[in-house]
Design a protein around this motif. Structure first.
Motif, PDB file in Angstrom:
ATOM      1  N   TYR A  21      10.451 -17.352 -25.731  1.00 47.91           N
ATOM      2  CA  TYR A  21       9.207 -16.666 -26.078  1.00 47.91           C
ATOM      3  C   TYR A  21       8.023 -17.299 -25.358  1.00 47.91           C
ATOM      4  CZ  TYR A  21      11.187 -13.837 -29.881  1.00 47.91           C
ATOM      5  OH  TYR A  21      11.880 -12.915 -30.616  1.00 47.91           O
ATOM      6  N   SER A  22       8.022 -18.621 -25.297  1.00 48.26           N
ATOM      7  CA  SER A  22       6.946 -19.334 -24.616  1.00 48.26           C
ATOM      8  C   SER A  22       6.837 -18.898 -23.157  1.00 48.26           C
ATOM      9  CB  SER A  22       7.173 -20.845 -24.699  1.00 48.26           C
ATOM     10  OG  SER A  22       6.227 -21.540 -23.915  1.00 48.26           O
ATOM     11  N   LEU A  23       7.968 -18.865 -22.472  1.00 50.05           N
ATOM     12  CA  LEU A  23       7.975 -18.480 -21.055  1.00 50.05           C
ATOM     13  C   LEU A  23       7.563 -17.022 -20.869  1.00 50.05           C
ATOM     14  CD1 LEU A  23      11.197 -20.200 -19.637  1.00 50.05           C
ATOM     15  CD2 LEU A  23       8.807 -20.839 -19.239  1.00 50.05           C
ATOM     16  N   LEU A  24       8.158 -16.132 -21.675  1.00 50.83           N
ATOM     17  CA  LEU A  24       7.909 -14.703 -21.497  1.00 50.83           C
ATOM     18  C   LEU A  24       6.468 -14.331 -21.842  1.00 50.83           C
ATOM     19  CD1 LEU A  24      11.202 -13.127 -22.940  1.00 50.83           C
ATOM     20  CD2 LEU A  24      10.544 -13.385 -20.546  1.00 50.83           C
ATOM     21  N   ILE A  25       6.015 -14.752 -23.030  1.00 51.89           N
ATOM     22  CA  ILE A  25       4.677 -14.358 -23.478  1.00 51.89           C
ATOM     23  C   ILE A  25       3.598 -15.051 -22.652  1.00 51.89           C
ATOM     24  CG2 ILE A  25       3.063 -14.359 -25.418  1.00 51.89           C
ATOM     25  CD1 ILE A  25       5.499 -14.199 -27.285  1.00 51.89           C
ATOM     26  N   GLY A  26       3.763 -16.359 -22.438  1.00 52.44           N
ATOM     27  CA  GLY A  26       2.769 -17.099 -21.659  1.00 52.44           C
ATOM     28  C   GLY A  26       2.623 -16.547 -20.255  1.00 52.44           C
ATOM     29  N   THR A  27       3.750 -16.232 -19.613  1.00 48.28           N
ATOM     30  CA  THR A  27       3.708 -15.718 -18.244  1.00 48.28           C
ATOM     31  C   THR A  27       3.113 -14.316 -18.199  1.00 48.28           C
ATOM     32  OG1 THR A  27       5.667 -17.031 -17.680  1.00 48.28           O
ATOM     33  CG2 THR A  27       5.087 -15.229 -16.191  1.00 48.28           C
ATOM     34  N   ALA A  28       3.437 -13.482 -19.188  1.00 51.89           N
ATOM     35  CA  ALA A  28       2.871 -12.131 -19.235  1.00 51.89           C
ATOM     36  C   ALA A  28       1.355 -12.186 -19.407  1.00 51.89           C
ATOM     37  CB  ALA A  28       3.506 -11.345 -20.379  1.00 51.89           C
ATOM     38  N   ILE A  29       0.885 -13.059 -20.295  1.00 47.17           N
ATOM     39  CA  ILE A  29      -0.559 -13.196 -20.518  1.00 47.17           C
ATOM     40  C   ILE A  29      -1.247 -13.749 -19.269  1.00 47.17           C
ATOM     41  CG2 ILE A  29      -2.318 -14.438 -21.842  1.00 47.17           C
ATOM     42  CD1 ILE A  29      -1.032 -12.149 -23.363  1.00 47.17           C
ATOM     43  N   LEU A  30      -0.598 -14.706 -18.614  1.00 51.14           N
ATOM     44  CA  LEU A  30      -1.164 -15.274 -17.386  1.00 51.14           C
ATOM     45  C   LEU A  30      -1.286 -14.202 -16.303  1.00 51.14           C
ATOM     46  CD1 LEU A  30      -2.155 -17.653 -15.714  1.00 51.14           C
ATOM     47  CD2 LEU A  30       0.242 -18.189 -15.170  1.00 51.14           C
ATOM     48  N   ALA A  31      -0.246 -13.391 -16.160  1.00 45.46           N
ATOM     49  CA  ALA A  31      -0.267 -12.330 -15.141  1.00 45.46           C
ATOM     50  C   ALA A  31      -1.401 -11.342 -15.422  1.00 45.46           C
ATOM     51  CB  ALA A  31       1.072 -11.602 -15.110  1.00 45.46           C
ATOM     52  N   ALA A  32      -1.538 -10.936 -16.695  1.00 39.14           N
ATOM     53  CA  ALA A  32      -2.612 -10.003 -17.059  1.00 39.14           C
ATOM     54  C   ALA A  32      -3.983 -10.630 -16.817  1.00 39.14           C
ATOM     55  CB  ALA A  32      -2.462  -9.594 -18.518  1.00 39.14           C
TER      56      ALA A  32
ATOM     57  N   LEU B 252      -7.098  -9.462 -14.219  1.00 38.97           N
ATOM     58  CA  LEU B 252      -8.508  -9.318 -14.611  1.00 38.97           C
ATOM     59  C   LEU B 252      -9.411 -10.189 -13.745  1.00 38.97           C
ATOM     60  CD1 LEU B 252      -8.170  -9.268 -18.511  1.00 38.97           C
ATOM     61  CD2 LEU B 252      -8.809  -7.357 -17.027  1.00 38.97           C
ATOM     62  N   TYR B 253      -8.910 -11.388 -13.400  1.00 39.10           N
ATOM     63  CA  TYR B 253      -9.681 -12.288 -12.543  1.00 39.10           C
ATOM     64  C   TYR B 253      -9.864 -11.688 -11.147  1.00 39.10           C
ATOM     65  CZ  TYR B 253     -10.425 -16.230  -9.346  1.00 39.10           C
ATOM     66  OH  TYR B 253     -10.883 -17.048  -8.360  1.00 39.10           O
ATOM     67  N   LYS B 254      -8.785 -11.174 -10.590  1.00 40.45           N
ATOM     68  CA  LYS B 254      -8.855 -10.599  -9.244  1.00 40.45           C
ATOM     69  C   LYS B 254      -9.714  -9.345  -9.208  1.00 40.45           C
ATOM     70  CE  LYS B 254      -6.275 -13.460  -6.896  1.00 40.45           C
ATOM     71  NZ  LYS B 254      -6.840 -14.250  -5.765  1.00 40.45           N
TER      72      LYS B 254
ATOM     73  N   GLY C  57     -11.371 -17.417 -13.616  1.00 44.92           N
ATOM     74  CA  GLY C  57     -10.025 -17.967 -13.509  1.00 44.92           C
ATOM     75  C   GLY C  57      -9.666 -18.845 -14.696  1.00 44.92           C
ATOM     76  N   ALA C  58     -10.645 -19.601 -15.198  1.00 44.71           N
ATOM     77  CA  ALA C  58     -10.393 -20.484 -16.343  1.00 44.71           C
ATOM     78  C   ALA C  58      -9.973 -19.686 -17.566  1.00 44.71           C
ATOM     79  CB  ALA C  58     -11.638 -21.316 -16.657  1.00 44.71           C
ATOM     80  N   ASP C  59     -10.568 -18.509 -17.769  1.00 46.68           N
ATOM     81  CA  ASP C  59     -10.211 -17.671 -18.912  1.00 46.68           C
ATOM     82  C   ASP C  59      -8.725 -17.328 -18.884  1.00 46.68           C
ATOM     83  OD1 ASP C  59     -12.880 -17.594 -19.743  1.00 46.68           O
ATOM     84  OD2 ASP C  59     -13.311 -15.860 -18.489  1.00 46.68           O
ATOM     85  N   ALA C  60      -8.237 -16.930 -17.709  1.00 46.98           N
ATOM     86  CA  ALA C  60      -6.828 -16.538 -17.567  1.00 46.98           C
ATOM     87  C   ALA C  60      -5.892 -17.703 -17.875  1.00 46.98           C
ATOM     88  CB  ALA C  60      -6.581 -16.011 -16.155  1.00 46.98           C
TER      89      ALA C  60
END
Length: 217
Positions: A14-25, A29-31, A37-40
């Motif tokens: 769950y840590s890998l899946l959720i954390g990575t999905a949130i990071l990608a999203a 938003l950053y791009k 970038g810090a928010d992401a």
């Protein structure tokens, strides 16, 4: 991690899946220039660190609370900015006059909502919703003024400094070399500032760990 060593890899997955999905999203938003970038990275770090609480996926309660905390934080932040920049309120009332027709139509719709509540004796939550939408209508215009008059400034290029962000840029500060180049090429530039949103994430984290979903607390 300890549970993973003991043979239960669920939380780790769950840590890998959720954390990575949130990071990608967050990076999307950053791009697109919506976030820093810090928010992401900070938001993703929270879900890498706390994917599950009490056998419940932490993302669900956290996102509900994030909406509430960020809304309150944004309103307070914007009001303080207005008090520190008194001309904002003059521009705000001018904006209301400029958009009087549109606002009048929306207010009539809200008045119709109140009439329906009165005629059909609808429960109090409906009244709260109407009041909230009325407030958000005016805050929307107020936020537009803050965006144009406080967060966006035209300055002489010679006053540009390292860390400033041009209006056309994503949320990344200028480097020393970029500042030197722009000073040589332009006389004036438009820079933008933004709300310091990072404190919202730890505030929401603490609120969620203490109270769970605050909508049902």
């Amino acid at each position: 991690y300890i549970r993973w060593l003991n043979g239960d890899a669920t939380t780790f997955v769950y840590s890998l899946l959720i954390g990575t999905a949130i990071l990608a999203a967050g990076l999307v938003l950053y791009k697109s220039g919506k976030w820093g970038g810090a928010d992401a990275w900070i938001l993703a770090a929270i879900f890498y660190m706390v994917p599950v609480v009490n056998n419940r996926i932490f993302l669900i309660d956290y996102m509900y609370n994030l909406l509430i905390v960020s809304s309150a934080y944004t309103i307070v932040y914007a009001i303080i900015l207005g008090l520190l920049n008194r001309n904002v309120f003059r521009y705000f009332f001018s904006d209301l006059r400029t958009n009087a027709k549109m606002i009048s139509v929306l207010l009539m719709c809200l008045a119709a909502g109140f009439a329906l509540i009165y005629l059909y004796s609808l429960p109090p939550p409906f009244i709260s919703i109407i009041i909230m939408f009325t407030f958000l209508l005016f805050f929307w215009r107020y936020a537009q003024v803050i965006e144009k008059k406080v967060f966006t400034k035209r300055i002489p290029a010679r006053n540009l400094k390292v860390g400033d962000v041009l209006q056309s840029m994503i949320w990344r500060g200028l480097t020393y070399e970029e500042v030197r180049k722009i000073r040589k090429q332009k006389k004036t530039v438009v820079i933008k500032e933004g709300m310091r949103f990072v404190p919202v994430f730890p505030i929401t984290l603490v609120a969620t760990l203490l109270y769970g979903n605050v909508l049902f607390y």
